[in-house]
Design a protein around this motif. Structure first.
Motif, PDB file in Angstrom:
ATOM      1  N   TYR A  37       0.810  -1.214   0.000  1.00 49.25           N
ATOM      2  CA  TYR A  37       0.000   0.000   0.000  1.00 49.25           C
ATOM      3  C   TYR A  37       0.848   1.270   0.000  1.00 49.25           C
ATOM      4  CZ  TYR A  37      -3.900  -3.019   1.369  1.00 49.25           C
ATOM      5  OH  TYR A  37      -4.870  -3.991   1.403  1.00 49.25           O
ATOM      6  N   GLN A  73       0.769   3.545   4.581  1.00 52.94           N
ATOM      7  CA  GLN A  73      -0.351   2.616   4.781  1.00 52.94           C
ATOM      8  C   GLN A  73       0.132   1.246   5.249  1.00 52.94           C
ATOM      9  OE1 GLN A  73      -3.065   4.602   5.238  1.00 52.94           O
ATOM     10  NE2 GLN A  73      -4.146   2.864   4.372  1.00 52.94           N
ATOM     11  N   LYS A  79       0.490   1.328   8.902  1.00 54.24           N
ATOM     12  CA  LYS A  79      -0.813   1.253   9.577  1.00 54.24           C
ATOM     13  C   LYS A  79      -1.389  -0.162   9.545  1.00 54.24           C
ATOM     14  CE  LYS A  79      -2.323   5.969   8.602  1.00 54.24           C
ATOM     15  NZ  LYS A  79      -3.309   6.778   7.858  1.00 54.24           N
TER      16      LYS A  79
END
Length: 73
Positions: free
Chosen positions: A17, A21, A24
């Motif tokens: 990603y 991202q 995360k």
């Protein structure tokens, strides 16, 4: 494309990603590798010379990694 780069590097990783991202979602900047040694699903592999996601070279590499589970290639 991130996926294709992983294959060229001899790795098979989860979707990339992007660093922010990935951090995360996965807790690391790079996506984790898929543990192919744990793969245990009967699988048919298909590819085509103009297929950007499943070109014959990538499919041949994947087949070599999971060969005992490939039922058609």
């Amino acid at each position: 494309m991130y996926y294709a780069q992983s294959i060229r590097d001899g790795n098979f990783a989860l979707y990339d990603y992007g660093k922010r991202q990935n951090e995360k979602i996965y807790g690391t900047e790079e996506p984790p590798l898929v543990p192919l040694e744990n793969y245990n699903v009967p699988t048919a592999l298909f590819s085509g010379s103009l297929d950007a996601l499943a070109n014959p070279t990538d499919v041949a590499w994947l087949k070599s990694q999971i060969s005992e589970h490939v039922v058609f290639a």
